[in-house]
Design a protein around this motif. Structure first.
Motif, PDB file in Angstrom:
ATOM      1  N   GLY A  60       0.882  -1.213   0.193  1.00  0.00           N
ATOM      2  CA  GLY A  60       0.190   0.190  -0.085  1.00  0.00           C
ATOM      3  C   GLY A  60       1.379   1.477  -0.018  1.00  0.00           C
ATOM      4  O   GLY A  60       2.209   0.657  -0.011  1.00  0.00           O
TER       5      GLY A  60
ATOM      6  N   SER B 114       5.562   4.426  -0.586  1.00  0.00           N
ATOM      7  CA  SER B 114       4.490   2.561  -0.976  1.00  0.00           C
ATOM      8  C   SER B 114       5.805   1.808   0.286  1.00  0.00           C
ATOM      9  O   SER B 114       7.339   2.215  -0.084  1.00  0.00           O
ATOM     10  CB  SER B 114       4.983   2.058  -2.465  1.00  0.00           C
ATOM     11  OG  SER B 114       6.100   1.877  -2.675  1.00  0.00           O
TER      12      SER B 114
ATOM     13  N   ILE C  22      -0.052   1.546   7.295  1.00  0.00           N
ATOM     14  CA  ILE C  22      -0.664   1.203   5.879  1.00  0.00           C
ATOM     15  C   ILE C  22      -1.863  -0.177   6.493  1.00  0.00           C
ATOM     16  O   ILE C  22      -2.006  -1.224   6.303  1.00  0.00           O
ATOM     17  CB  ILE C  22      -0.901   1.454   4.862  1.00  0.00           C
ATOM     18  CG1 ILE C  22       0.932   0.279   4.954  1.00  0.00           C
ATOM     19  CG2 ILE C  22      -0.086   2.148   4.226  1.00  0.00           C
ATOM     20  CD1 ILE C  22       0.626  -0.014   3.221  1.00  0.00           C
TER      21      ILE C  22
ATOM     22  N   GLN D   9      -5.089  -1.853   5.323  1.00  0.00           N
ATOM     23  CA  GLN D   9      -5.125  -1.947   4.320  1.00  0.00           C
ATOM     24  C   GLN D   9      -3.947  -3.283   4.078  1.00  0.00           C
ATOM     25  O   GLN D   9      -4.855  -4.562   3.254  1.00  0.00           O
ATOM     26  CB  GLN D   9      -4.831  -1.420   2.741  1.00  0.00           C
ATOM     27  CG  GLN D   9      -4.409  -0.900   1.778  1.00  0.00           C
ATOM     28  CD  GLN D   9      -5.601  -0.771   0.970  1.00  0.00           C
ATOM     29  OE1 GLN D   9      -6.363   0.145   1.138  1.00  0.00           O
ATOM     30  NE2 GLN D   9      -6.560  -1.703   0.573  1.00  0.00           N
TER      31      GLN D   9
ATOM     32  N   ASN E 275      -5.562  -7.056   2.439  1.00  0.00           N
ATOM     33  CA  ASN E 275      -4.422  -7.684   1.521  1.00  0.00           C
ATOM     34  C   ASN E 275      -4.655  -8.725   1.473  1.00  0.00           C
ATOM     35  O   ASN E 275      -5.109  -9.528   0.576  1.00  0.00           O
ATOM     36  CB  ASN E 275      -4.066  -6.657   0.674  1.00  0.00           C
ATOM     37  CG  ASN E 275      -4.066  -5.267   0.683  1.00  0.00           C
ATOM     38  OD1 ASN E 275      -5.419  -5.039   0.227  1.00  0.00           O
ATOM     39  ND2 ASN E 275      -3.358  -4.157   0.144  1.00  0.00           N
TER      40      ASN E 275
END
Length: 400
Positions: free
Chosen positions: A16, A35, A56, A59, A63
């Motif tokens: 992410g 990133s 992150i 997220q 994922n």
């Protein structure tokens, strides 16, 4: 909601991006974000390649769960234990209590420094050249100490010819939908940030990077998966050549960078005059930076790119203008070398900047400092224009 990308067959990107963070490592401006790359392999055994930064976490977890689709996570390969890649390792162990952690002996104590889940009972220790099979895929491990932490290693998938390269080949910048380097204009949109990432994060450890490059030179690398930035599946040799130049401290371009520290504008004026004289000598793409308004990470990156460097500094408190001194010490700390350097100094009394700059630069390797230092007393005078022109000639003559 999850956001994953298929890299090849059974390999997925589950990372992410963070566009809110202002300073990477609380030190380097990242106006384009950053990133955090992580990868999941769905083989007979499932494998996660590194984790991500805490920023992150939500997220990332969505994922990973989406890709696993209800399967258990069997292995986590830890290529690098820095918090931007390991901050969620403890949460992964909590969620998948039977997971095994593949790492090297230098990684174990660092895991124990960050976490208390007891890595020893779940660690699978590997060393240089060891192999591991997840089913269809086989992996070989190469140690990469000090690129840029002592425990770093890289993992090569001998089945699909994929290199998971840890922090090597990374770059600043958030992902904007396009995961692969061939989907963007990398040279125009990403190269400056890749260079700034390398020079500031890894740049001090050029010899260690060279050692890694020699190890992977003979590998058939068809996909390159770093922990920051785009994934490579084309022109990998072009990008590796950039790394070879940066890590060997070879100038990327014949170019002149002028960095100046000016209090009232007079030192800046001298630098501008020099730039004009250089242009008249046919030198193109000259770049100039005010050290007071440009972050040193940018100027350091340009020092890795350019063959010729000019430093123009006012004298301040009997020494170098503070922002210029910070820059030069930063360059020294990052092992900048093999450059041609010219110096300009200014002061209304007790001019010392040139002498002090020379002392710092002389402690750096293979820095050719041109003999003539231009000394300005408060402002440039008519009779000094010839002196500045002579410096421009001396710089231009070394381009051949």
């Amino acid at each position: 909601m999850y956001c994953v990308k298929n890299i090849k067959d059974d390999l997925f990107w589950v990372g992410g991006s963070d566009r809110r963070l202002a300073l990477f490592e609380n030190a380097y401006p990242i106006p384009k974000g950053i990133s955090y790359n992580s990868y999941v392999l769905l083989d007979e055994k499932t494998v996660l390649f590194d984790t991500v930064d805490r920023a992150i976490t939500g997220q990332f977890m969505e994922n990973v769960e989406a890709v696993l689709g209800g399967r258990n996570l069997d292995y986590i390969i830890v290529n690098h234990m820095e918090p931007d890649h390991c901050a969620t390792l403890g949460e992964m162990v909590r969620r998948y209590p039977d997971v095994k952690i593949i790492c090297n002996t230098k990684t174990v104590p660092i895991i124990n420094q960050f976490y208390e889940f007891g890595v020893d009972c779940r660690a699978v220790i590997v060393k240089e050249g060891d192999t591991f099979s997840s089913g269809r895929h086989s992996f070989t491990f190469y140690m990469a100490p000090m690129v840029h932490w002592p425990e770093v290693m890289v993992t090569y998938d001998t089945t699909d010819k994929i290199l998971f390269s840890a922090d090597a080949f990374g770059t600043f910048g958030a992902m904007n939908g396009n995961l692969f380097a061939d989907e963007v204009n990398f040279e125009r949109e990403w190269l400056d940030e890749a260079r700034r990432y390398y020079s500031n994060i890894v740049g001090k450890y050029g010899p260690s990077t060279q050692t890694l490059l020699k190890k992977i030179k003979e590998l058939d690398i068809q996909i390159l998966c770093p922990l920051h930035g785009p994934v490579w599946r084309d022109q990998i040799c072009w990008y590796m050549d950039k790394y070879f130049k940066w890590s060997s401290y070879t100038p990327e371009e014949h170019a002149v960078m002028i960095a100046y520290g000016s209090i009232y504008g007079n030192t800046e004026n001298a630098a501008n005059i020099l730039a004009c004289r250089l242009a008249e000598r046919g030198i193109r793409n000259i770049v100039m930076y005010d050290v007071s308004s440009t972050h040193p990470s940018v100027i350091l990156s340009e020092a890795f790119r350019c063959s010729h460097l000019v430093f123009a500094s006012a004298t301040y408190n009997g020494g170098i203008f503070s922002s210029m001194e910070h820059l030069l010490l930063d360059m020294k700390a990052h092992n900048v070398q093999n450059r041609t350097v010219a110096l300009m100094e200014n002061g209304s009394w007790g001019v010392m900047a040139g002498k002090k700059m020379t002392e710092i630069l002389s402690e750096m390797k293979n820095m050719t400092i041109l003999d003539q230092t231009i000394t300005i007393k408060s402002s440039v005078k008519e009779d000094q224009l010839a002196e500045i022109a002579a410096m421009a000639n001396a710089i231009a003559d070394t381009f051949n």
